[in-house]
Design an enzyme around this catalytic site. Sequence first.
Site, short mmCIF file in Angstrom:
data_model
loop_
_atom_site.label_atom_id
_atom_site.label_comp_id
_atom_site.label_asym_id
_atom_site.label_seq_id
_atom_site.Cartn_x
_atom_site.Cartn_y
_atom_site.Cartn_z
N HIS A 117 85.94 -4.88 -23.05
CA HIS A 117 86.22 -4.00 -24.19
C HIS A 117 85.98 -4.85 -25.44
O HIS A 117 86.14 -6.08 -25.40
CB HIS A 117 87.69 -3.58 -24.10
N ASP A 194 92.86 -9.69 -20.52
CA ASP A 194 93.03 -8.38 -21.12
C ASP A 194 93.51 -7.43 -20.01
O ASP A 194 92.73 -7.02 -19.15
CB ASP A 194 91.69 -7.92 -21.70
N GLN A 197 93.94 -2.16 -19.07
CA GLN A 197 93.69 -1.14 -18.04
C GLN A 197 94.31 -1.53 -16.70
O GLN A 197 94.30 -0.71 -15.77
CB GLN A 197 92.17 -0.93 -17.85
N LYS A 220 99.07 3.00 -23.11
CA LYS A 220 98.29 3.26 -21.88
C LYS A 220 99.19 3.29 -20.66
O LYS A 220 98.75 3.57 -19.55
CB LYS A 220 97.21 2.21 -21.72
N CYS A 357 84.16 1.77 -26.51
CA CYS A 357 84.43 0.47 -27.16
C CYS A 357 83.98 -0.67 -26.25
O CYS A 357 84.64 -1.72 -26.20
CB CYS A 357 85.89 0.31 -27.54
#
Length: 401
Positions: A117, A194, A197, A220, A357
């Site tokens: 991302h 990261d 997700q 999220k 993104c």
Amino acid sequence: MLDVKVIRQNFPIYEHNKDLVYLDTGASSLKPKAVIDQVDHYYSNLGVNVHRGVYGLSYEATDLYEEARTTVAKFINANFDEVVFTRGTTASLNMVAQSYLSVLKEGDEIITSELEHHSSMLPWLNVSKKTNAKLNYVKLNDEGRITVEAFKDVLTTNTKVVALTYVSNVMGYITPIEEIIKLAHEVGAVVIVDAAQAAPHMPINVKSLDCDYLAFSGHKILGPTGIGVLYGKKHLLDQMEPSEYGGDMVDFVVKDNAKWKDTPYKFEAGTPIISGAIGLSSAIKYLMSIGFEAIEAHTKELHRYTLEKLKDIKGIEVYNSKSDTGIITFNIIGVHPHDAASIFDKNKVCIRAGHHCAQLITKWLGQIATLRATLYIYNNYEDCDRFIDSVKETIDFFNQF
Ligand code: PMP
């Protein structure tokens, strides 16, 4: 399978939008009543600042805010003082990258990937440009995955930083991050994960991963917008300079000097995101009451069901049929994703259209944009069927011309 009828009773949005098929959890999840109620409780009953007031309401708000930190720490198996509240994944990842502007120099190397991302790679592109440290990209395999083998090919003794995604927001692949972290540590590099997700889909254990930093967003994982988390190993956070200065992050101030508070408080300058943190805590509790095993089983089954149906449809291209999470990225051949999404929208099926993104992976796929559907705990077979119907309708509609 989860009892979606019961789950939906916990999500007021379904009461207000009877026909809603929400398949855009990859962008942001829906919010359960428990989270909304807790945020409401803070504003209705407390609504005051934390760490400052010498009165009961402020003590109570402070307790809730700091309890939220404990909940987050347990959620990712971190220590209490390793959890920094931020505005979201983007803010967390930028904070870490900024702190390396004064550390990296020419000759140093940073590893990232085309699967990232923008929040995970742009901060390092900036650091690379400003410090002349070299930015290297892991070569993705034919499926578009980061592999340990390809990671080894770019890892050198000059590697100082590795910034990678745990789960791709476009492909839904899980990165073999634990092995990558081990290898990175062998050359003395730090690893920034990261987990935006990953957090909605799988348990995260920062201790067993042994990552140096990890970031995720509240919105999220069923929590409010505007709140996120930066995890950092204590000794690294201790070394890291704050990126913002102001109230509440400082112990002593004199005219020509100041002493910062200990971590995590030195990173939380100004009035923090109190309602966000409290809401996030409720979201985590709600998520844990369902459990990741059940979440995974549910989304995997819906994913299998949907892919099976998509297989029979001519005129579409699915880019990640081996996705490890409930993310389906595809295109309808000859139809621009935005045109397609408008037909889905007419049918009250919310999916994402664009480059998500993540322009590098979209380019890697040879596309300018794609459609993305994400399956989650509040989705059922009927949602999948209505999604499939919209795919068919889009194909039929555009084939008339
Ligand atoms: N990384 C990934 C993998 C994401 O999916 C997202 C959100 N789309 C982000 C980072 C950025 O998260 P936020 O916008 O909440 O800061």
